[in-house]
Design a protein around this motif. Structure first.
Motif, mmCIF file in Angstrom:
data_model
loop_
_atom_site.group_PDB
_atom_site.id
_atom_site.type_symbol
_atom_site.label_atom_id
_atom_site.label_comp_id
_atom_site.label_asym_id
_atom_site.label_seq_id
_atom_site.Cartn_x
_atom_site.Cartn_y
_atom_site.Cartn_z
ATOM 1 N N SER A 19 -17.606 -24.133 18.802
ATOM 2 C CA SER A 19 -17.367 -23.054 19.583
ATOM 3 C C SER A 19 -15.527 -23.349 20.955
ATOM 4 C CB SER A 19 -18.227 -22.458 20.704
ATOM 5 O OG SER A 19 -18.892 -23.432 21.336
ATOM 6 N N THR A 20 -15.912 -24.757 20.204
ATOM 7 C CA THR A 20 -14.889 -25.788 21.268
ATOM 8 C C THR A 20 -13.605 -25.195 20.705
ATOM 9 O OG1 THR A 20 -16.276 -26.676 22.308
ATOM 10 C CG2 THR A 20 -14.312 -27.681 21.980
ATOM 11 N N PRO A 21 -13.659 -25.496 18.790
ATOM 12 C CA PRO A 21 -12.179 -24.915 18.739
ATOM 13 C C PRO A 21 -11.728 -24.077 18.648
ATOM 14 C CG PRO A 21 -14.199 -25.428 17.287
ATOM 15 C CD PRO A 21 -14.103 -26.078 18.034
ATOM 16 N N LEU A 22 -12.840 -23.157 18.054
ATOM 17 C CA LEU A 22 -12.426 -21.533 18.408
ATOM 18 C C LEU A 22 -12.037 -21.189 19.610
ATOM 19 C CD1 LEU A 22 -12.798 -18.636 16.507
ATOM 20 C CD2 LEU A 22 -15.181 -18.511 18.297
ATOM 21 N N GLN A 23 -12.053 -22.081 21.011
ATOM 22 C CA GLN A 23 -12.190 -21.351 21.941
ATOM 23 C C GLN A 23 -10.251 -21.758 21.861
ATOM 24 O OE1 GLN A 23 -13.943 -22.767 24.631
ATOM 25 N NE2 GLN A 23 -16.044 -21.398 24.631
ATOM 26 N N GLU A 48 -12.386 -26.609 0.537
ATOM 27 C CA GLU A 48 -12.508 -28.084 0.762
ATOM 28 C C GLU A 48 -12.740 -28.788 2.209
ATOM 29 O OE1 GLU A 48 -11.128 -30.297 -2.086
ATOM 30 O OE2 GLU A 48 -10.388 -29.116 -3.907
ATOM 31 N N LEU A 49 -13.787 -29.123 2.243
ATOM 32 C CA LEU A 49 -14.467 -29.401 3.419
ATOM 33 C C LEU A 49 -14.679 -31.093 3.368
ATOM 34 C CD1 LEU A 49 -14.588 -29.574 6.984
ATOM 35 C CD2 LEU A 49 -16.588 -29.205 6.362
ATOM 36 N N HIS A 50 -13.647 -32.128 4.146
ATOM 37 C CA HIS A 50 -14.715 -33.534 3.295
ATOM 38 C C HIS A 50 -15.289 -34.109 4.260
ATOM 39 C CE1 HIS A 50 -11.686 -33.119 -0.664
ATOM 40 N NE2 HIS A 50 -11.371 -32.613 -0.186
ATOM 41 N N GLN A 80 -11.843 -28.478 12.318
ATOM 42 C CA GLN A 80 -10.835 -29.244 12.195
ATOM 43 C C GLN A 80 -11.203 -30.556 12.060
ATOM 44 O OE1 GLN A 80 -9.710 -27.672 16.376
ATOM 45 N NE2 GLN A 80 -8.461 -29.650 16.055
ATOM 46 N N GLU A 81 -10.132 -30.927 11.626
ATOM 47 C CA GLU A 81 -9.772 -31.828 11.157
ATOM 48 C C GLU A 81 -10.592 -33.539 12.425
ATOM 49 O OE1 GLU A 81 -6.634 -33.851 9.227
ATOM 50 O OE2 GLU A 81 -6.676 -32.185 8.059
ATOM 51 N N GLY A 82 -11.399 -33.939 12.487
ATOM 52 C CA GLY A 82 -11.513 -34.803 13.189
ATOM 53 C C GLY A 82 -13.018 -34.520 14.524
ATOM 54 N N ASP A 83 -13.161 -33.406 14.156
ATOM 55 C CA ASP A 83 -14.802 -32.640 14.684
ATOM 56 C C ASP A 83 -15.374 -33.469 15.060
ATOM 57 O OD1 ASP A 83 -13.625 -30.376 16.238
ATOM 58 O OD2 ASP A 83 -13.878 -29.113 15.238
ATOM 59 N N ILE A 84 -16.775 -33.850 15.393
ATOM 60 C CA ILE A 84 -17.970 -34.294 15.414
ATOM 61 C C ILE A 84 -19.137 -32.856 15.064
ATOM 62 C CG2 ILE A 84 -19.822 -35.800 15.869
ATOM 63 C CD1 ILE A 84 -17.194 -37.502 15.372
ATOM 64 N N LEU A 109 -28.625 -34.565 12.874
ATOM 65 C CA LEU A 109 -27.388 -35.336 11.811
ATOM 66 C C LEU A 109 -26.570 -35.058 12.128
ATOM 67 C CD1 LEU A 109 -29.187 -34.287 8.314
ATOM 68 C CD2 LEU A 109 -29.990 -36.129 10.307
ATOM 69 N N TYR A 110 -25.019 -35.822 12.779
ATOM 70 C CA TYR A 110 -24.094 -36.378 12.621
ATOM 71 C C TYR A 110 -22.796 -36.737 12.077
ATOM 72 C CZ TYR A 110 -25.529 -35.813 17.868
ATOM 73 O OH TYR A 110 -26.449 -35.927 18.510
ATOM 74 N N PHE A 111 -21.681 -35.690 11.196
ATOM 75 C CA PHE A 111 -21.019 -35.339 10.645
ATOM 76 C C PHE A 111 -19.480 -35.349 11.307
ATOM 77 C CE2 PHE A 111 -24.799 -33.766 9.019
ATOM 78 C CZ PHE A 111 -24.890 -34.093 7.360
ATOM 79 N N LYS A 112 -18.382 -36.280 10.651
ATOM 80 C CA LYS A 112 -17.296 -36.247 11.196
ATOM 81 C C LYS A 112 -15.950 -35.253 10.466
ATOM 82 C CE LYS A 112 -13.779 -39.072 12.897
ATOM 83 N NZ LYS A 112 -13.301 -40.353 13.436
#
Length: 696
Positions: A19-23, A48-50, A80-84, A109-112
Motif C-alpha cells: 500500500s505504501t508505494p501505491l499511495q 520481470e521482477l528480480h 518498486q525497486e528497493g522495496d522489502i 518471509l522477506y524479499f528485497k
C-alpha cells in the motif's frame, strides 16, 4: 545466476507493504507539461521482477518458494525497486515449525526488490503492478537488509506492541543504546526480558537471533568456545540483527571445580569487545540474566551498558492488566486498580499465570453451577468459543493459588488475611504499632523531612501474639507481608547468608508498600564477637542487616518488624535510633478482661453450646495466661468434643453430617489440665528486661 520460479510466477508483498508505494504513486500522479496534475492512470504491469531473499534467522534462505509466491501473486501487487516485501506463510504446511518456546508458528518471509523490467523497453514508472498473468519472477540470490516491523505471531495487542505496558521505559532505553554494540539486560524471571528485546527489534527493524546459552555449554572448554564463536559468526550472517544471549550467566562456569572457566570467559569477552566498526549495520549483542551477580566480572564489564528491569509499580501493573485483559470478558465488579494493589511484586509472567488460573477458576465455577455432572467435550468446546465472564471471586481464587505456590520460597511476599478481630487484647500495643506504620502511609506529606521510623521490635515472652500482631497490621494497612525466620537465611557457603539478607530487602522494595517480619531475630543478629563460629559468618550477617536497615531511609513504604523472646542477646547496634528504634513489649494477659477478649477472638469461629460461659471458663484457669495458652485451651476443648462425637457415631447416636458443638464440659475438662507456659521466674526476668530497655 537468475532462477525463474515457474511459468509467469511473481514476487511477494503483503497488502500493508504494497500500500505504501501505491499511495506514493497516487500522490505523484502523471504530470503534464505545465506541471499540473493530470488524471491518475493505472500503474503499468511489470514484465520481470528480480528478487533477493533477505537472510533471516527465522527461516532458511535456501528453501523452495514457488508455490507460496505463485499463490501470493494471484492478486496484483504494487512494487518498486528497493522495496522489502513481506510474504506471510500462514496455511503453507511446509513452513510450519516448532520453535524453542514450543509454540507452532508460520514465519514471515522477506524479499528485497532488486530490479523491475517493464513491458515496454525504456518505460519509466515509479511503481509497477505484478501478478501471475503478466509477470515473471527471478530469484537472483540473497541479501542482508533491515526488515519492516510486522505484527508478532500472536495477534494480541500486548504482545505485538512496540511499547508494551510496563516495559516501555526499558524498550526506550535499549533503543537509545542501539549503537552501543552490547547491552546486559537483567531482571527477575518472567519480567518480560525476551518481550522487551522483541519490541526493540521491531522498533529498530532488526532481525532477532536468539541463542540459549545452556545449549552452548559442552563438556570441554574447547567445545564451548567453538560454539560461542559459531553463534557470533551466525549472527554476523544475518546482520543487521540482535544477537540475544539468553541466561548468559551459565557461560564461563567450570563444572568440575565449580568455579569460572577462564578460557571461555576470555573468548566471550573478546567477541563482545572486538566489534567490526567497518560494518554499516553491526550486530547488537544483548545478554539477559535473572542473576546479574552470577555473571563473571570480566563478562559483565565487557558489556558497554546495563539495563535493569525493575518490578513494576502499581500504575504499571494496572496498565499491564488492562492490556492483558482487553479481550477477556470481565465481570462488572472486577476492579483492575484494586487488583493491581493486591499484586505487589508481580511481574509479567505472574500476571499471565494469574489470568490462566482465574480463567480456569471461572470455568470450574460455571461447570459446578450449571453442569454438576460434568461437561461433554462438545459442550465444553462451545463454552470456550462463546466465552464466559471472569468474576472477582475467580481472581481471588487465582491469587490464593499463586500465593500458596510461592509461599515455600524464602521471602515470598503476600498479603495476609488476619484482622484485628483475630487479635484479642493488646490495645496499647496495637496503637503504638499503627502510629509507627499507618501514619506515614496515610499522611506522607506531613513527614516530608523523612524523619519517620522504619524499624519496630516486638519483644516479650513466647506465645503472646507477636507474629499475629504483625500480620494484622499488614492486613489493615493493605501491605504485602514478607515473613522471614532468622535461621532460614543462614547458609553454609561463604557470602550466601549475606546475599539472602540482601535478596529479602530487594524483594520488599519491589513489593512496596511492604512489611518485613523477622521472626526469631536473636538467631539472625546475635551480639557480634560472641557467636563463636570460626568463619565469623554471623558477624557478617549482622553487618549486612545493619547496612540494609540504614538503606531504608530512602524508601518510606518499607517497614521492618522484628520479634524476639531474648532481646538481651541482640547486637546493641540494632537498637539504636534509625534501625529498630521503637521497642514494644508484648506481655501476657494478666487481667481477666484481656483474657476474655483473646478467648472470644479464638472461639468466634466455633459453634458453642448455649450453656458455654466464657467468663466462668477463665475463672477455672490459672491467673496468668499467654495467647498461646488460651489457644491450647480451645484446642484441648475441641479434641474433647471430637472424641465425644466419635463415640456417639460408633454407638449410632449421631451422624457425621451433624455440626460439631463445643459444650461447657469440654472447656472445663481442658481447663483442668491447662498449665501456664511461662513461669513466675520467667515473668520476673522479662519484667527486668523491660525495665532495662525502658530506662535506656
Amino acid at each position: 545466476m537468475r532462477r525463474p520460479l515457474g511459468p509467469a510466477t511473481v514476487a511477494a508483498g503483503s497488502d500493508d507493504a504494497s500500500s505504501t508505494p501505491l499511495q506514493r504513486y497516487e500522490r505523484s500522479g502523471a504530470a503534464d507539461g505545465k506541471g499540473s496534475r493530470s488524471v491518475l492512470s493505472v500503474p503499468p504491469f511489470a514484465k520481470e521482477l528480480h528478487l533477493e531473499i533477505v537472510c533471516s534467522p527465522a527461516y532458511s534462505a535456501r528453501g523452495s518458494y514457488d508455490r507460496l509466491l505463485y499463490k501470493h501473486f494471484e492478486t496484483p501487487r504494487l512494487v518498486q525497486e528497493g522495496d522489502i516485501l513481506c510474504v506471510p506463510t500462514f496455511g503453507h504446511a511446509e513452513f510450519l515449525e516448532v520453535n524453542a518456546d514450543k509454540f507452532l508458528r508460520w514465519p514471515e518471509l522477506y524479499f528485497k526488490v532488486r530490479k523491475i523490467l517493464g513491458m515496454v523497453e525504456g518505460e519509466q514508472s515509479e511503481g509497477y503492478l505484478v501478478d501471475t498473468q503478466n509477470s515473471s519472477l527471478y530469484l537472483v540470490g540473497s541479501t542482508n537488509s533491515a526488515v519492516p516491523s510486522s505484527p508478532a505471531y500472536n495477534s494480541h495487542e500486548f504482545w505485538s506492541s512496540l511499547s508494551p505496558a510496563g516495559l516501555s521505559d526499558v524498550v526506550n532505553r535499549a533503543n537509545a543504546l542501539s549503537g552501543a554494540g552490547s547491552v546486559l539486560l537483567s531482571g527477575p524471571s518472567g519480567s518480560g526480558k525476551l518481550m522487551a528485546v522483541r519490541a526493540v527489534c521491531s522498533c529498530l527493524n532488526l532481525h532477532l537471533f536468539k541463542v540459549d546459552c545452556v545449549s552452548l555449554c559442552s563438556d570441554t572448554s574447547g567445545a564451548t568456545e567453538e560454539k560461542v564463536q559459531m553463534a557470533f559468526a551466525q549472527a554476523q550472517q544475518y546482520h543487521p540483527c540482535v544477537l540475544l544471549l539468553k541466561d548468559i550467566e551459565v557461560l564461563g562456569r567450570d563444572r568440575d571445580r565449580l568455579g569460572e572457566d577462564a578460557r571461555v570467559i576470555a573468548t566471550l569477552r573478546q567477541l563482545l569487545l572486538d566489534r567490526d566498526p567497518a560494518l554499516s549495520h553491526p550486530v547488537l549483542v544483548i545478554g539477559t540474566t535473572c542473576k546479574p551477580q552470577d555473571v563473571p566480572t570480566d563478562v559483565q564489564t565487557a558489556f558497554l551498558h546495563e539495563v535493569k528491569i525493575e518490578a513494576p509499580s502499581e500504575e504499571q501493573r494496572r496498565s499491564m492488566l488492562s492490556m492483558l485483559t482487553a479481550s477477556l470478558p470481565l465481570g462488572k465488579e472486577v476492579s483492575l486498580s484494586k487488583l493491581a494493589r493486591r499484586t505487589a511484586g508481580f511481574v509479567l509472567g505472574d500476571f499471565c499465570a494469574l489470568l490462566s488460573h482465574s480463567s480456569r477458576a471461572a470455568c470450574t465455577r460455571i461447570q459446578a453451577l450449571s453442569f454438576p455432572g460434568g461437561l461433554s467435550e462438545e459442550v465444553e468446546r462451545d463454552f470456550c468459543t462463546a466465552g464466559f465472564p471472569v468474576l472477582e471471586e475467580d481472581f481471588s481464587v487465582a491469587l490464593d493459588q499463586l500465593h500458596d505456590a510461592h509461599s515455600q520460597a524464602v521471602g515470598a511476599p503476600k498479603i495476609p488475611s488476619v484482622s484485628w478481630q483475630d487479635v484479642g487484647g493488646l490495645q496499647e500495643v496495637k496503637k503504638e504499632i499503627l502510629d509507627t506504620i499507618q501514619l506515614p502511609l496515610e499522611h506522607p506529606e506531613l513527614l516530608s523531612l523523612g524523619l519517620c521510623r522504619s524499624g519496630l521490635l516486638l519483644y516479650g515472652p513466647p506465645g503472646t501474639g507477636k507474629t499475629l500482631l504483625a500480620k494484622a497490621v499488614a492486613t489493615t494497612c493493605a501491605m504485602t507481608f514478607l515473613s522471614v525466620k532468622g535461621p532460614e537465611l543462614i547458609n553454609m557457603y561463604v557470602g550466601q547468608s549475606e546475599e539472602n539478607v540482601r535478596n529479602v530487602f530487594a524483594k520488599a522494595r519491589a513489593a512496596a508498600p511492604c512489611i518485613i517480619f523477622f521472626d526469631e531475630l536473636d538467631s539472625l543478629a546475635p551480639s557480634r564477637g560472641r557467636s563463636g563460629d570460626s568463619g565469623g559468618v554471623m558477624d557478617r550477617v549482622v553487618s549486612q542487616l545493619l547496612a540494609e536497615l540504614d538503606g531504608l531511609h530512602s524508601t518510606r513504604d518499607v517497614f521492618v518488624i522484628g520479634a524476639t523472646n531474648r532481646p538481651d542477646l541482640l547486637d546493641s547496634a540494632l537498637l539504636r535510633p534509625g534501625r529498630f528504634d521503637k521497642l514494644v513489649y508484648v506481655g501476657i494477659n494478666e487481667d481477666r478482661e484481656s483474657q476474655l477478649q483473646v478467648l472470644s477472638a479464638i472461639t468466634r469461629k466455633f459453634k458453642l453450646d448455649q450453656s458455654v460461659n466464657l467468663t466462668t471458663i477463665l475463672e477455672k484457669c490459672p491467673a496468668q495466661l499467654t495467647g498461646a495458652d488460651i489457644y491450647a485451651l480451645c484446642s484441648d476443648a475441641m479434641m474433647c468434643a471430637v472424641k465425644r462425637k466419635v463415640e456417639w457415631i460408633e454407638e449410632g447416636l449421631d451422624t457425621e453430617s451433624s455440626a460439631l458443638i463445643l459444650t461447657m464440659e469440654d472447656f472445663l475438662q481442658a481447663a483442668a489440665r491447662l498449665q501456664p507456659s511461662v513461669s513466675e521466674q520467667e515473668l520476673l526476668r522479662y519484667r527486668l528486661i523491660r525495665q532495662k530497655f525502658a530506662a535506656s
